[in-house]
Design an enzyme around this catalytic site. Structure first.
Site, mmCIF file in Angstrom:
data_model
loop_
_atom_site.group_PDB
_atom_site.id
_atom_site.type_symbol
_atom_site.label_atom_id
_atom_site.label_comp_id
_atom_site.label_asym_id
_atom_site.label_seq_id
_atom_site.Cartn_x
_atom_site.Cartn_y
_atom_site.Cartn_z
ATOM 1 N N CYS A 253 4.488 -3.916 1.948
ATOM 2 C CA CYS A 253 4.262 -4.984 0.961
ATOM 3 C C CYS A 253 4.960 -4.616 -0.347
ATOM 4 O O CYS A 253 5.158 -3.442 -0.663
ATOM 5 C CB CYS A 253 2.783 -5.258 0.763
ATOM 6 S SG CYS A 253 1.781 -3.824 0.340
ATOM 7 N N THR A 286 1.911 0.079 1.306
ATOM 8 C CA THR A 286 2.429 -0.390 0.013
ATOM 9 C C THR A 286 3.818 0.157 -0.233
ATOM 10 O O THR A 286 4.174 1.237 0.227
ATOM 11 C CB THR A 286 1.587 0.131 -1.173
ATOM 12 O OG1 THR A 286 1.646 1.569 -1.196
ATOM 13 C CG2 THR A 286 0.166 -0.351 -1.117
ATOM 14 N N ASP A 287 4.591 -0.581 -1.005
ATOM 15 C CA ASP A 287 5.752 0.043 -1.620
ATOM 16 C C ASP A 287 5.180 1.100 -2.569
ATOM 17 O O ASP A 287 3.990 1.082 -2.905
ATOM 18 C CB ASP A 287 6.598 -0.997 -2.368
ATOM 19 C CG ASP A 287 8.038 -0.506 -2.558
ATOM 20 O OD1 ASP A 287 8.264 0.720 -2.471
ATOM 21 O OD2 ASP A 287 8.919 -1.342 -2.805
ATOM 22 N N TRP A 288 6.028 2.038 -2.990
ATOM 23 C CA TRP A 288 5.515 3.188 -3.747
ATOM 24 C C TRP A 288 4.909 2.748 -5.089
ATOM 25 O O TRP A 288 5.563 2.125 -5.907
ATOM 26 C CB TRP A 288 6.631 4.221 -3.923
ATOM 27 C CG TRP A 288 6.628 5.232 -2.797
ATOM 28 C CD1 TRP A 288 6.721 6.591 -2.933
ATOM 29 C CD2 TRP A 288 6.470 5.006 -1.383
ATOM 30 N NE1 TRP A 288 6.615 7.196 -1.696
ATOM 31 C CE2 TRP A 288 6.465 6.257 -0.740
ATOM 32 C CE3 TRP A 288 6.302 3.867 -0.610
ATOM 33 C CZ2 TRP A 288 6.318 6.398 0.638
ATOM 34 C CZ3 TRP A 288 6.151 3.991 0.774
ATOM 35 C CH2 TRP A 288 6.168 5.243 1.372
#
Ligand SMILES: *[C@@H]1O[C@H](CO)[C@@H](O)[C@H](O)[C@H]1NC(C)=O
Ligand SMILES: *[C@@H]1O[C@H](CO)[C@@H](O)[C@H](O)[C@H]1NC(C)=O
Ligand SMILES: *[C@@H]1O[C@H](CO)[C@@H](O)[C@H](O)[C@H]1NC(C)=O
Ligand SMILES: *[C@@H]1O[C@H](CO)[C@@H](O)[C@H](O)[C@H]1NC(C)=O
Ligand SMILES: *[C@@H]1O[C@H](CO)[C@@H](O)[C@H](O)[C@H]1NC(C)=O
Ligand SMILES: *[C@@H]1O[C@H](CO)[C@@H](O)[C@H](O)[C@H]1NC(C)=O
Ligand SMILES: *[C@@H]1O[C@H](CO)[C@@H](O)[C@H](O)[C@H]1NC(C)=O
Ligand SMILES: *[C@@H]1O[C@H](CO)[C@@H](O)[C@H](O)[C@H]1NC(C)=O
Ligand SMILES: *[C@@H]1O[C@H](CO)[C@@H](O)[C@H](O)[C@H]1NC(C)=O
Ligand SMILES: *[C@@H]1O[C@H](CO)[C@@H](O)[C@H](O)[C@H]1NC(C)=O
Ligand SMILES: *[C@@H]1O[C@H](CO)[C@@H](O)[C@H](O)[C@H]1NC(C)=O
Length: 766
Positions: A253, A286-288
C-alpha cells in the site's frame, strides 16, 4: 462502527480543528471529493484456488503461535543485514524469519547482483516472454541472497502525471500493456521461489507531497488521489488485478491518500477492492513508514508494517481485549503471511534471510554470488528490446562500417565511480551527468558492471579497425568534418522522492543543436527515465536518427552498439505518447501542489477519468510527435487478412456471481472473441514486429489497447498474429451493478503498427 471519524482520530499528526476554515486552514472533512466508503470487516484469506494447501499448513502453524509471536509477524524489526526490511524468526517452530528487499529491476544495496533494465524499458519491449525471463532470473538472484520478498514490480504510478518522478519504474502508461507485463513478471519471480510485492497500491501518481510533511508544527497531509469508481477499475486497478490473477503473494500500500483516507488504512481499497472483489489471498505490506493509524489500519485490511511500527505491537492484543479488533483479524494477518511463505515453498531449501548482504558492504562479509552465467543472454536481450528508434532519415542506421564516428554528450560515459547504492536512500546514484542506465531512489539497483556507450563504441572500433573521436564534456564541441556520424548522448533523469521539473532541458538541447549545426549526420540517443520531448531539434535537417534508449541496465552500451551496427534490429515501441509540446498533456502534465484552500490537505481530483496519454490525445484530436505504440525497424511490415471470430462462450448473458478467486470473478477471463491477422516482413532484413490490437468499446474511448503480439519475422516471410479478447477486455465497469458489463452496439476493432497506424479495421457486435 469504523467510520471516517475513527480514522481521523488516529491520524496523530493532523490538526482536525472545527473552527471555520481559512485560506491555509481547512480540514479534510470540510472539502471532500467523495467519501471512501467504509468496508468492514476485513475478509479472511480463504485459501482459494492454488492456495489451498498453503493455507492448511499456515493455519496449523498459526494455531501453535502465542499472541506475542503472532504480533512479531505484523511488523518489521532491525536485523543486522542489508535487507530493506525483516520479520523476526520463531525458532521453536523452525520459522527462520523473512528478508524483504528492493526492487523491481534488481537487488539493491549489495554486491554480486545484476542491474536489469527498468520497468519502462521492459514496457518498451512489448515482449511477454522477455518480461517473464527477466523476472525469473531476477528472482533467482534474490533467492540466492536469501530474499523472501522482492519489493516490486511497479504498476502504480501508471504514468498519469507526465512529470512523475517514478514513472520509469512502471511498465507503461496503459493498463493493458502494464497488466500483461506485470502478470509475466509476477509469475517469473515467483517461479524462482521468491515472492513479489506489487506496488504502490493505489493512486500513487506523483512524488510531490507523497508523504505528510510537518513544518513549524503544521502538518500538510499526503496528497489525496480522488478517483471515481469507474476510473479506478478501468485504469488504475486493472494491472493490480492482473498481478493478483498471476498469484502475487503481496501488495504494497502506498504513501498517498485515496479519497482522503491514507492508502494503508483505506478499507474500501484494501478490504473492498483488493481482498473482496479481487479475492487477494496474500498480504498487504506498507510502503516504508506509510503507516498512519493504529488499529484502524488493521481493521481496514493492512497485514504488515515496514520497516517497523510505533502503534501496533502489544496494542493489537489490547485492542482485541477491549473489543476494537477481532482476534480473528490478527490470525488472518499472520495466516496470510505464513501461507505466502508456504505457497512459495520457502519452508524447504531457502537460504538464510539476507545471506551475504551485510549492512555495510564495505565491511568484511561472507561472499554470496547472486548472479549466474546463464543470465547473460537475457540481460543483453532485455537491454536491446527496450530501445525505440523513432527517426531514421535516409536509413542512416544501421551504420555501415563507418570510418570515423564522433561521440558527444555527458551521457556517453561511465560514471567516475560505481558505488553500491546505499540502503539509505539519501543519495541518488551518480548517473545524472553520466550515462543513465537506471533512475534514482529505491529502484536504483546495483549493477555488476556498466558498459557505457563510449566503451562499447570503442570496442567496436577496435574490432572494425576504424576510428572514434569524442568530447563528452563540452556542450559545443568541435566536429571533425570527416565524421561519418556524430552520436550525441543526452539523458532525462528522474528519481523517487521528487517529480521532474520539465520534459526537456536546455543544456542538452543546445548540445544537440550545436552538434547538428556542424554535422550532417547527427544521431541522438536519449536515456530517458520518463517522457522526453524533442521539439527543439526533431525537425533539424541534420538530426537524422533518434533513439529513445530508456533505462537498459548494465549492458546498456553493448545493447546500443548491437542496434547501431545492425547486429540487432530495433523492435521496441513507445509505451507512452510523446507530445509535440508539453501543454498538449493538459492538466496532468504537472503534479498538484498544496495550494489554498487545500493547503493542509492537498487534493488531486482525477477528473479526466480514463483519458490519459493516447486516450486523451485521441479524444482531443491532438496530433502527437510520436504516438503510443510507435517505433521503427530496419525493415517494414505489411498487414492483411483481419479475421474476427466469436468463440462458443456465451457473451450476452452477464456472468453469474461466481466464487471469487484470485483475480476476481473467473468469468472475466473467458475468451469471447479471437482475432487474427497476417503480417509480412516486406523488407530485406529479419525483424520483429509488435502487432497491436485496439478496441473501440461503445460509450468508451475511441480506442484502447486490448491485445499485442510480438513476433520475429524473417525477411520476406508472413506470419499470423493472434489476439484473444476476454470478457474484461470487452467490458466497461458499471458503477450501478458493481460489475464489468459488455456493451450493446458495435465494437470497432483495429489492428496495426501503433495507436495511430492501424491499416486493418473491422467491427463486432456482441
Ligand atoms: C486553523 O484555524 C483555527 C481558527 O482560525 C486556528 O485556531 C488553528 O490554529 C488553525 N490551525 C492550523 C493548523 O493552522
Ligand atoms: C475536487 O472535487 C471536489 C468535489 O467535486 C470539489 O469540491 C473540489 O473543489 C475539487 N478540488 C480541486 C482541487 O479541484
Ligand atoms: C472515491 O470517491 C468516488 C466518488 O464518490 C467513488 O466513486 C469511489 O468509489 C471512491 N473510491 C474509494 C476507493 O474510496
Ligand atoms: C519478537 O521479535 C523480537 C525481535 O524483534 C525478539 O527479540 C522476540 O523474542 C520475539 N518475540 C517472541 C515472543 O518471539
Ligand atoms: C501503542 O500505541 C500507542 C499510541 O499510538 C503508542 O504510543 C505505543 O508506543 C504503542 N505501543 C506499542 C507497543 O507499539
Ligand atoms: C483499545 O485498545 C487500543 C490499543 O491500545 C486503543 O487504541 C483503543 O483506543 C482502545 N479502545 C478502547 C475502547 O478502549
Ligand atoms: C550535474 O551537472 C550539473 C551542471 O553541470 C550540476 O549542477 C549537477 O549538480 C550535477 N549533478 C550531479 C548529480 O552531479
Ligand atoms: C548541417 O551540417 C552541415 C555540415 O555538414 C552544415 O554546413 C549545415 O549548416 C548544417 N545545417 C544546419 C541547418 O545547421
Ligand atoms: C553529409 O555530407 C557528406 C558530404 O557532403 C555527404 O557525402 C553525406 O552523404 C551527407 N550525409 C548525410 C546523412 O546527408
Ligand atoms: C480462440 O483462441 C484460443 C487461444 O488463443 C483458443 O484456445 C481457442 O480455441 C480459439 N477459439 C476459436 C473459436 O477460435
Ligand atoms: C522476446 O524475448 C525473448 C526472450 O528474451 C526472445 O527470445 C524473443 O526473440 C523475443 N521475441 C521477439 C519477437 O522479439
Amino acid at each position: 462502527m469504523y467510520g471516517l471519524a475513527s480514522f481521523a482520530a488516529l491520524l496523530g499528526g493532523l490538526s482536525l480543528c472545527s473552527a471555520a476554515p481559512t485560506e491555509q486552514n481547512i480540514t479534510s472533512d470540510t472539502y471532500f471529493y467523495g467519501d471512501s466508503p467504509p468496508v468492514y470487516p476485513s475478509p479472511d484469506g480463504a485459501g482459494t484456488g492454488s492456495w489451498a494447501a498453503a493455507y492448511v499448513k499456515a493455519k496449523s502453524f498459526v494455531a501453535q503461535l502465542t499472541d506475542e509471536e503472532k504480533i512479531n509477524f505484523t511488523a518489521g524489526y532491525t536485523a543486522s543485514n542489508g535487507c530493506s526490511g525483516n520479520i523476526p524468526a520463531v525458532s521453536r517452530l523452525g520459522f527462520p524469519g523473512l528478508c524483504v528487499s528492493d526492487a523491481g529491476n534488481g537487488l539493491r544495496g549489495t554486491d554480486f547482483v545484476n542491474g536489469w533494465p527498468s520497468g519502462i524499458h521492459v514496457g518498451a519491449s512489448w515482449n511477454k516472454t522477455l518480461a517473464h525471463q527477466r523476472a525469473l532470473y531476477m528472482g533467482q538472484e534474490f533467492h540466492r541472497k536469501g530474499v523472501n520478498l522482492l519489493l516490486g514490480p511497479v504498476v502504480g504510478p501508471l504514468g498519469r502525471v507526465v512529470e512523475g518522478g517514478r514513472n520509469w519504474e512502471g511498465f507503461a502508461n496503459d493498463p493493458y500493456l502494464s497488466g500483461a507485463l506485470v502478470y509475466e513478471t509476477v509469475q517469473g519471480v515467483q517461479e524462482a521461489g521468491v515472492g513479489v510485492s506489487v506496488k504502490h497500491y493505489i493512486g500513487n501518481e506523483q512524488e510531490t507531497n507523497r508523504n505528510p510533511e510537518t513544518e513549524n508544527g503544521v502538518t500538510v497531509a499526503s496528497v489525496s488521489s480522488n478517483i471515481d469508481d469507474k476510473t479506478i477499475h478501468e485504469l488504475y486497478l486493472w494491472p493490480f488485478q492482473d498481478a493478483v490473477l498471476a498469484g502475487s503473494v503481496s501488495v504494497m500500500c502506498s504513501y498517498n491518500r485515496v479519497n482522503n483516507s491514507y492508502s494503508c488504512q483505506n478499507s474500501k481499497t484494501l478490504n473492498g477492492l483488493l481482498k473482496t472483489e479481487l479475492g487477494f489471498q496474500g498480504y498487504v505490506v506498507t510502503d516504508w513508514d506509510a503507516q498512519h493509524a493504529g488499529i484502524a489500519g488493521a481493521n481496514a485490511g493492512l497485514d504488515m508494517v515496514m520497516p517497523s511500527t510505533t502503534t501496533w505491537g502489544s496494542n493489537l492484543t489490547t485492542a482485541i481485549a477491549n473489543g476494537s479488533m477481532e482476534a480473528s483479524r490478527l490470525d488472518d494477518m499472520v495466516t496470510r503471511i505464513v501461507a505466502s511463505w508456504y505457497q512459495l515453498n520457502q519452508d524447504t531449501d531457502f537460504p538464510s534471510p539476507g545471506i551475504g548482504m551485510p549492512v555495510d558492504v564495505y565491511s568484511e562479509h561472507e561472499i554470496v554470488i547472486g548472479t549466474s552465467a546463464d543470465e547473460k543472454d537475457a540481460l543483453l536481450q532485455s537491454a536491446i528490446e527496450g530501445h525505440v528508434l523513432v527517426k531514421n532519415q535516409g536509413s542512416v542506421l544501421p551504420l555501415q562500417s563507418p570510418r570515423l564516428v564522433s561521440v558527444f554528450g555527458y551521457d556517453a560515459k561511465a560514471p567516475e565511480s560505481l558505488d553500491l547504492a546505499p540502503v539509505s536512500l539519501s543519495v541518488a546514484p551518480p548517473t545524472q551527468n553520466n550515462t543513465l542506465w537506471v533512475g534514482g531512489g529505491s529502484g536504483a539497483n546495483n549493477p555488476a558492471y556498466v558498459i557505457a556507450p563510449l566503451d562499447a563504441i570503442q570496442q567496436q572500433a577496435y574490432e572494425d579497425n576504424t576510428a572514434v573521436l569524442w568530447d563528452v564534456t563540452s556542450f559545443d564541441p568541435d566536429v571533425d568534418p570527416a565524421s561519418h556520424a556524430c552520436l550525441v548522448f543526452i539523458n532525462s533523469y528522474a528519481s523517487e522522492g521528487s517529480d521532474r521539473t520539465g520534459l526537456v532541458d536546455s543544456d542538452s538541447d543546445t548540445l544537440v543543436t550545436n552538434v547538428a549545426s556542424k554535422c550532417n549526420n547527427t544521431i541522438v540517443v536519449i536515456h530517458n527515465a520518463g517522457i522526453r520531448l524533442v521539439y527543439n531539434w526533431i525537425d533539424h535537417e541534420n538530426v537524422t536518427a533518434v533513439i529513445f534508449a530508456h533505462l537498459p541496465g548494465q549492458d546498456t552500451g553493448k545493447a546500443l552498439v548491437d542496434l547501431l551496427y545492425g547486429r540487432a534490429n530495433p523492435s521496441g515501441r513507445l509505451p507512452y505518447t510523446v507530445a509535440k509540446q508539453a501543454s498538449d498533456y493538459g492538466a496532468v502534465l504537472h503534479p498538484v501542489q498544496p495550494v489554498a484552500p487545500y493547503g493542509l490537505f492537498p487534493q488531486d481530483n482525477f477528473t479526466e477519468g480514463v483519458y490519459i496519454d493516447y486516450r486523451a490525445f485521441d479524444k482531443e484530436d491532438i496530433t502527437p510527435q510520436f504516438e503510443f505504440g510507435f517505433g521503427l525497424s530496419y525493415t517494414t511490415f505489411d498487414y492483411s487478412s483481419l479475421n474476427i471470430q466469436r468463440t462458443s462462450v456465451e457473451a450476452t448473458q452477464y456472468p453469474p456471481a461466481a466464487v471469487i478467486q484470485e483475480g476476481g470473478n473467473p468469468r472475466l477471463w473467458d475468451v469471447l472473441v479471437n482475432v487474427t491477422a497476417q503480417v509480412e516482413n516486406a523488407g530485406s532484413v529479419d525483424g520483429a514486429e509488435v502487432a497491436q490490437l485496439y478496441v473501440g468499446i461503445p460509450n468508451g474511448p475511441i480506442r484502447q489497447l486490448r491485445g499485442f503480439d510480438k513476433v520475429n519475422i524473417l525477411a520476406g516471410e508472413t506470419v499470423t498474429v493472434t489476439f484473444a479478447l476476454t470478457r474484461r477486455d470487452l467490458s466497461t465497469w458499471s458503477v450501478e451493478a458493481q460489475e464489468w458489463e459488455l456493451q450493446q452496439g458495435e465494437y470497432k476493432v483495429y489492428v496495426g503498427r501503433s495507436s495511430r497506424d492501424l491499416p486493418l479495421t473491422g467491427s463486432l457486435t456482441l
